[in-house]
Design a protein around this motif. Structure first.
Motif, PDB file in Angstrom:
ATOM      1  N   VAL A  39      69.023 -37.423  35.267  1.00 20.89           N
ATOM      2  CA  VAL A  39      68.548 -36.106  35.679  1.00 20.89           C
ATOM      3  C   VAL A  39      67.847 -36.215  37.027  1.00 20.89           C
ATOM      4  O   VAL A  39      67.428 -37.292  37.458  1.00 20.89           O
ATOM      5  N   ILE A  40      67.765 -35.084  37.686  1.00 26.29           N
ATOM      6  CA  ILE A  40      67.104 -34.988  38.994  1.00 26.29           C
ATOM      7  C   ILE A  40      65.967 -33.968  38.864  1.00 26.29           C
ATOM      8  O   ILE A  40      66.211 -32.848  38.417  1.00 26.29           O
ATOM      9  N   PRO A  41      64.732 -34.315  39.255  1.00 21.76           N
ATOM     10  CA  PRO A  41      64.248 -35.630  39.669  1.00 21.76           C
ATOM     11  C   PRO A  41      64.346 -36.659  38.534  1.00 21.76           C
ATOM     12  O   PRO A  41      64.336 -36.288  37.370  1.00 21.76           O
ATOM     13  N   ARG A  42      64.430 -37.937  38.895  1.00 23.43           N
ATOM     14  CA  ARG A  42      64.605 -39.011  37.921  1.00 23.43           C
ATOM     15  C   ARG A  42      63.398 -39.099  36.994  1.00 23.43           C
ATOM     16  O   ARG A  42      62.305 -38.631  37.325  1.00 23.43           O
ATOM     17  N   VAL A  43      63.612 -39.681  35.837  1.00 19.04           N
ATOM     18  CA  VAL A  43      62.535 -39.816  34.855  1.00 19.04           C
ATOM     19  C   VAL A  43      62.376 -41.283  34.489  1.00 19.04           C
ATOM     20  O   VAL A  43      63.310 -42.070  34.606  1.00 19.04           O
ATOM     21  N   THR A  62      67.904 -29.476  30.052  1.00 17.94           N
ATOM     22  CA  THR A  62      66.840 -30.170  30.770  1.00 17.94           C
ATOM     23  C   THR A  62      65.572 -29.333  30.724  1.00 17.94           C
ATOM     24  O   THR A  62      65.605 -28.121  30.496  1.00 17.94           O
ATOM     25  N   GLU A  80      59.532 -38.471  28.592  1.00 18.34           N
ATOM     26  CA  GLU A  80      59.035 -39.229  29.734  1.00 18.34           C
ATOM     27  C   GLU A  80      57.890 -40.152  29.321  1.00 18.34           C
ATOM     28  O   GLU A  80      57.257 -39.965  28.288  1.00 18.34           O
ATOM     29  N   ARG A 135      64.197 -29.473  36.282  1.00 23.35           N
ATOM     30  CA  ARG A 135      65.121 -30.609  36.354  1.00 23.35           C
ATOM     31  C   ARG A 135      66.543 -30.126  36.117  1.00 23.35           C
ATOM     32  O   ARG A 135      66.782 -29.077  35.532  1.00 23.35           O
ATOM     33  N   GLN A 136      67.484 -30.945  36.540  1.00 20.37           N
ATOM     34  CA  GLN A 136      68.890 -30.696  36.249  1.00 20.37           C
ATOM     35  C   GLN A 136      69.609 -32.033  36.111  1.00 20.37           C
ATOM     36  O   GLN A 136      69.151 -33.048  36.632  1.00 20.37           O
ATOM     37  N   SER A 139      72.344 -34.895  36.746  1.00 16.35           N
ATOM     38  CA  SER A 139      72.960 -35.361  37.982  1.00 16.35           C
ATOM     39  C   SER A 139      74.444 -35.002  38.002  1.00 16.35           C
ATOM     40  O   SER A 139      75.068 -34.833  36.953  1.00 16.35           O
ATOM     41  N   ALA A 150      62.402 -34.426  28.455  1.00 13.63           N
ATOM     42  CA  ALA A 150      62.820 -34.225  29.837  1.00 13.63           C
ATOM     43  C   ALA A 150      64.290 -33.817  29.911  1.00 13.63           C
ATOM     44  O   ALA A 150      64.704 -33.104  30.828  1.00 13.63           O
TER      45      ALA A 150
END
Length: 420
Positions: free
Chosen positions: A343-347, A127, A379, A131-132, A134, A186
């Motif tokens: 991923v978190i935060p979402r894209v 990522t 993104e 980000r990471q 989920s 992303a």
């Protein structure tokens, strides 16, 4: 996911057995002949339709080409939307998941010792900074890479290189182009496979023979094979003739298939190579899934004298930009098919960039393959009586299949032993 880009969800194909229009063999009722090409005892349908749809998007007639259809699937499953996918993609995703849970064939031949490490897979999740992935994605397995941008690509390269090196029971000549994490991405999934198979029936070195290439050249190529081996063989032509009705003993008018078994692998897997030789003056590019099914269905044990070239071919494909737009790849790698919550935060996914780099080698000891597939999201803002003699002396196709007839490696070979 392997039947192409269908506007009509009820699209039908011609049955390979009766000629009537029916659903593809992957989803045909078991009572219909079009479903009977599955090998006896196989619990799940083959992935030939997927394989040939991927091939249609990547191939260039006259050029060597190798790819792994199963790795294409592995690289996207973790990051696709869980719902509201196109019907064909959703159906093939489910079938692929079922195949992954199919029991391995572990029966050993009399006197057989395991050999080769079989098929191994690994996934790397990368990522962008901040980000990471989920928990739902990481639950599927895989190795998360959460390094700073300066260290991330080196960590990815090291993980891939180490995995490939551990995948072979003998020194390997294989190399794949190193894929790196796009600075604008992303997230990315790197799916890695290795295949290591040793022949169940030992091969012999043979004299070089002339290989007739499509450009008219006729080089002498290294040769391996059998003088007298009991293996499965079939031939078929579109006029309905089979081996028993064949009047052309040379097989020049027939599609021919020989099946070369590998030893049971160290991790309990059973694989076979199926080599398909087209009729003379016919390109391997004219091979279809239905022809493969017919040949597979007709396989019977025969005494065979076999001469085949060693080969080593390497390919790099941009899966998200196939050469032919009417390909399953075009439908699959659409931004709207990918999960913004992977991923978190979402894209908000604007585009997908996907590549596969693969190297495949077959020699006197067996076969080796290594492949890396990356999928990244950007993104939105950025003489024996009755013995068959088979000489693979012209361009041909080879498939590596498992005990459920799933194709893991597919290659069209126009120039053997070139490495490219």
């Amino acid at each position: 996911m392997g039947r192409g880009v269908f506007e009509d969800l009820g699209t039908e194909v011609a049955c390979s057995s009766c000629g009537q229009d029916v659903h593809s063999p992957d989803i045909a009722p078991l009572s219909h002949p079009s479903a009977s090409a599955r090998e006896e005892g196989s619990q799940y349908s083959d992935n030939l339709d997927l394989t040939f749809q991927v091939r249609s998007g990547l191939s260039e007639d006259g050029n060597n080409m190798v790819f792994s259809p199963t790795e294409v699937m592995n690289s996207v499953i973790p990051i696709l939307r869980p719902i509201r996918l196109p019907a064909q993609i959703a159906a093939h995703i489910e079938q692929h998941r079922q195949r992954l849970t199919a029991p391995l064939q572990t029966e050993m031949a009399e006197g057989e010792q395991p050999g080769g490490r079989g098929l191994r897979t690994m996934q790397i999740f990368a990522t962008s900074e901040g980000r990471q992935f989920s928990p739902a994605v990481l639950f599927l397995g895989g190795v998360p890479i959460n390094y700073t941008p300066e260290d991330r690509n080196q960590a990815i390269r090291d993980a891939i290189r180490n995995f490939i090196q551990d995948g072979f029971s003998r020194p390997s000549q294989l190399s794949t182009q190193e894929l790196t994490f796009n600075a604008n991405a992303a997230f990315g999934v790197f799916d890695v496979i290795t295949f290591d198979g040793q022949w169940q029936i030992p091969m012999e070195r043979q004299d070089r023979f002339v290989f007739s290439q499509q450009d008219g050249s006729r080089p002498l190529v290294p040769s391996i094979g059998y003088k007298h081996a009991l293996i499965r063989y079939s031939r078929w032509s579109d006029n309905g003739s089979s081996y028993r009705a064949a009047s052309d003993a040379s097989g020049n008018s027939f599609w021919q298939m020989v099946e070369l078994p590998y030893r049971l692998s160290e991790n309990g897997q059973r694989f076979r190579m199926r080599m398909v030789l087209p009729p003379r003056r016919i390109s391997p590019g004219q091979l279809t899934a239905n022809i493969v099914r017919q040949l597979t269905q007709n396989l019977t044990e025969r005494w065979v004298e076999l001469s085949m070239p060693t080969f080593h071919t390497t390919s790099r494909h941009q899966l998200s930009a196939p050469r032919q737009s009417a390909s399953i790849l075009t439908a699959l790698f659409q931004a709207q098919n990918f999960n913004p919550d992977a991923v978190i935060p979402r894209v908000s996914v604007e585009s997908i960039d996907a590549w596969q780099s693969i190297s495949f080698l077959t020699d006197i000891e067996g076969s080796q393959a290594a492949a890396v597939t990356s999928t990244e999201g950007q993104e939105a803002y950025a003489y024996y009586p009755d013995q068959i003699s088979v000489t693979i002396d012209r361009p041909y196709t080879t498939l590596v299949v498992d005990s459920q007839d799933v194709v893991h490696i597919f290659a069209d070979v126009y120039r053997p032993d070139t490495g490219s």
